[in-house]
Design a protein around this motif. Structure first.
Motif, PDB file in Angstrom:
ATOM      1  N   ALA A   1      53.452  28.719  53.609  1.00 23.14           N
ATOM      2  CA  ALA A   1      52.106  29.294  53.749  1.00 23.14           C
ATOM      3  C   ALA A   1      51.903  30.462  52.794  1.00 23.14           C
ATOM      4  N   LYS A   2      52.958  31.212  52.532  1.00 20.99           N
ATOM      5  CA  LYS A   2      52.838  32.377  51.646  1.00 20.99           C
ATOM      6  C   LYS A   2      52.445  31.971  50.231  1.00 20.99           C
ATOM      7  N   GLU A   3      52.939  30.843  49.776  1.00 25.81           N
ATOM      8  CA  GLU A   3      52.569  30.358  48.441  1.00 25.81           C
ATOM      9  C   GLU A   3      51.097  29.966  48.396  1.00 25.81           C
ATOM     10  N   VAL A   4      50.625  29.346  49.462  1.00 25.68           N
ATOM     11  CA  VAL A   4      49.213  28.960  49.522  1.00 25.68           C
ATOM     12  C   VAL A   4      48.326  30.204  49.551  1.00 25.68           C
ATOM     13  N   VAL A   5      48.764  31.240  50.241  1.00 27.55           N
ATOM     14  CA  VAL A   5      47.981  32.474  50.300  1.00 27.55           C
ATOM     15  C   VAL A   5      47.890  33.121  48.919  1.00 27.55           C
ATOM     16  N   LYS A   6      48.943  33.022  48.128  1.00 23.96           N
ATOM     17  CA  LYS A   6      48.876  33.526  46.750  1.00 23.96           C
ATOM     18  C   LYS A   6      47.820  32.751  45.961  1.00 23.96           C
ATOM     19  N   ILE A   7      47.771  31.448  46.150  1.00 21.27           N
ATOM     20  CA  ILE A   7      46.770  30.611  45.491  1.00 21.27           C
ATOM     21  C   ILE A   7      45.372  30.990  45.985  1.00 21.27           C
ATOM     22  N   MET A   8      45.234  31.173  47.301  1.00 18.30           N
ATOM     23  CA  MET A   8      43.936  31.585  47.876  1.00 18.30           C
ATOM     24  C   MET A   8      43.472  32.900  47.275  1.00 18.30           C
ATOM     25  N   THR A   9      44.382  33.845  47.140  1.00 20.90           N
ATOM     26  CA  THR A   9      44.025  35.156  46.593  1.00 20.90           C
ATOM     27  C   THR A   9      43.503  35.018  45.173  1.00 20.90           C
ATOM     28  N   ARG A  10      44.202  34.249  44.355  1.00 19.10           N
ATOM     29  CA  ARG A  10      43.730  34.024  42.986  1.00 19.10           C
ATOM     30  C   ARG A  10      42.373  33.325  42.993  1.00 19.10           C
ATOM     31  N   THR A  11      42.207  32.380  43.883  1.00 21.94           N
ATOM     32  CA  THR A  11      40.948  31.635  43.962  1.00 21.94           C
ATOM     33  C   THR A  11      39.798  32.534  44.396  1.00 21.94           C
ATOM     34  N   ILE A  12      40.056  33.414  45.347  1.00 26.83           N
ATOM     35  CA  ILE A  12      39.024  34.367  45.796  1.00 26.83           C
ATOM     36  C   ILE A  12      38.547  35.205  44.622  1.00 26.83           C
ATOM     37  N   PHE A  13      39.481  35.742  43.857  1.00 27.59           N
ATOM     38  CA  PHE A  13      39.104  36.566  42.707  1.00 27.59           C
ATOM     39  C   PHE A  13      38.333  35.747  41.674  1.00 27.59           C
ATOM     40  N   GLU A  14      38.747  34.514  41.472  1.00 24.63           N
ATOM     41  CA  GLU A  14      38.067  33.660  40.494  1.00 24.63           C
ATOM     42  C   GLU A  14      36.629  33.355  40.935  1.00 24.63           C
ATOM     43  N   VAL A  15      36.449  32.984  42.202  1.00 24.96           N
ATOM     44  CA  VAL A  15      35.108  32.682  42.713  1.00 24.96           C
ATOM     45  C   VAL A  15      34.238  33.941  42.704  1.00 24.96           C
ATOM     46  N   ASP A  16      34.809  35.067  43.119  1.00 22.41           N
ATOM     47  CA  ASP A  16      34.039  36.319  43.102  1.00 22.41           C
ATOM     48  C   ASP A  16      33.605  36.684  41.691  1.00 22.41           C
ATOM     49  N   GLU A  17      34.487  36.493  40.732  1.00 20.71           N
ATOM     50  CA  GLU A  17      34.163  36.790  39.337  1.00 20.71           C
ATOM     51  C   GLU A  17      33.010  35.912  38.856  1.00 20.71           C
ATOM     52  N   LEU A  18      33.074  34.639  39.187  1.00 22.09           N
ATOM     53  CA  LEU A  18      32.005  33.721  38.789  1.00 22.09           C
ATOM     54  C   LEU A  18      30.687  34.071  39.485  1.00 22.09           C
ATOM     55  N   ALA A  19      30.762  34.401  40.764  1.00 24.34           N
ATOM     56  CA  ALA A  19      29.552  34.680  41.547  1.00 24.34           C
ATOM     57  C   ALA A  19      28.881  35.991  41.149  1.00 24.34           C
ATOM     58  N   THR A  20      29.655  36.963  40.715  1.00 27.49           N
ATOM     59  CA  THR A  20      29.096  38.294  40.453  1.00 27.49           C
ATOM     60  C   THR A  20      28.904  38.586  38.971  1.00 27.49           C
ATOM     61  N   ARG A  21      29.163  37.597  38.139  1.00 27.42           N
ATOM     62  CA  ARG A  21      29.016  37.776  36.695  1.00 27.42           C
ATOM     63  C   ARG A  21      27.613  38.300  36.366  1.00 27.42           C
ATOM     64  N   GLY A  22      27.559  39.378  35.570  1.00 32.28           N
ATOM     65  CA  GLY A  22      26.289  39.925  35.116  1.00 32.28           C
ATOM     66  C   GLY A  22      25.590  40.837  36.110  1.00 32.28           C
ATOM     67  N   ILE A  23      26.207  41.095  37.254  1.00 30.79           N
ATOM     68  CA  ILE A  23      25.592  41.959  38.269  1.00 30.79           C
ATOM     69  C   ILE A  23      26.256  43.329  38.196  1.00 30.79           C
ATOM     70  N   PRO A  24      25.474  44.394  37.990  1.00 33.17           N
ATOM     71  CA  PRO A  24      26.061  45.743  37.924  1.00 33.17           C
ATOM     72  C   PRO A  24      26.776  46.120  39.219  1.00 33.17           C
ATOM     73  N   GLU A  25      27.851  46.900  39.080  1.00 31.11           N
ATOM     74  CA  GLU A  25      28.680  47.304  40.224  1.00 31.11           C
ATOM     75  C   GLU A  25      27.849  47.982  41.315  1.00 31.11           C
ATOM     76  N   ALA A  26      26.933  48.845  40.935  1.00 28.96           N
ATOM     77  CA  ALA A  26      26.095  49.545  41.926  1.00 28.96           C
ATOM     78  C   ALA A  26      25.258  48.547  42.726  1.00 28.96           C
ATOM     79  N   ASP A  27      24.735  47.538  42.067  1.00 33.33           N
ATOM     80  CA  ASP A  27      23.960  46.511  42.766  1.00 33.33           C
ATOM     81  C   ASP A  27      24.851  45.731  43.735  1.00 33.33           C
ATOM     82  N   LEU A  28      26.068  45.447  43.326  1.00 34.85           N
ATOM     83  CA  LEU A  28      26.998  44.732  44.209  1.00 34.85           C
ATOM     84  C   LEU A  28      27.316  45.552  45.451  1.00 34.85           C
ATOM     85  N   ARG A  29      27.566  46.841  45.274  1.00 34.31           N
ATOM     86  CA  ARG A  29      27.869  47.698  46.429  1.00 34.31           C
ATOM     87  C   ARG A  29      26.695  47.715  47.400  1.00 34.31           C
ATOM     88  N   THR A  30      25.490  47.848  46.876  1.00 29.06           N
ATOM     89  CA  THR A  30      24.296  47.846  47.730  1.00 29.06           C
ATOM     90  C   THR A  30      24.146  46.500  48.434  1.00 29.06           C
TER      91      THR A  30
END
Length: 149
Positions: free
Chosen positions: A101-130
């Motif tokens: 399970a620990k190996e899968v969680v490492k994959i999940m963590t990388r995937t979360i960052f990848e999806v978040d990066e794709l979803a938030t591309r071009g959005i200023p940090e302040a807008d994301l926090r709000t």
């Protein structure tokens, strides 16, 4: 009073679209690992805090106990988790993540960052926090409304 709407310009509910697209992307990125987003989240919770009761796991994931039971069945059959009787309550099971399970969680963590990066591309940090602050409040409002029913 200003009219508020969760509908986008194409009259589709924007929140549902975001959740659906995110889930589709997650599942496609996890498919080579034979894992779904829901199964992965079960493992993330267990790696963070191993030995949770099934009911506590369902509560943390905001899903029904029957749904968590089916997810655990699939993960158990594949050697990622095991159920053990709760020593404090024989009617209850605790769920433990196994080493794979620990190996899968490492994959999940990388995937979360990848999806978040794709979803938030071009959005200023302040807008994301709000946006996150507002969305958390909306989630809490809806959770409170459900609990009052």
């Amino acid at each position: 009073m200003e009219k508020r709407s969760s509908l986008s310009e194409d009259n589709n509910p924007i929140f549902q679209d975001i959740a659906r697209f995110r889930a589709i992307l997650f599942d496609s990125l996890l498919k080579p690992h034979d894992m779904t987003m829901s199964q992965g989240w079960v493992l993330v919770h267990l790696v963070r805090e191993n030995g949770l009761r099934q009911s506590d796991l369902a509560d943390r994931m905001d899903i029904a106990t029957v749904t968590i039971s089916k997810l655990i069945d699939r993960l158990e059959a594949r050697g990622y988790v095991e159920r053990r009787s709760d020593p404090d309550d024989r009617r209850s099971n605790r769920v433990y993540a196994l080493a794979p399970a620990k190996e899968v969680v490492k994959i999940m963590t990388r995937t979360i960052f990848e999806v978040d990066e794709l979803a938030t591309r071009g959005i200023p940090e302040a807008d994301l926090r709000t946006s996150l602050r507002v969305l958390r409040q909306m989630k809490e409002n809806l959770r409170d409304a459900i609990s009052r029913r």
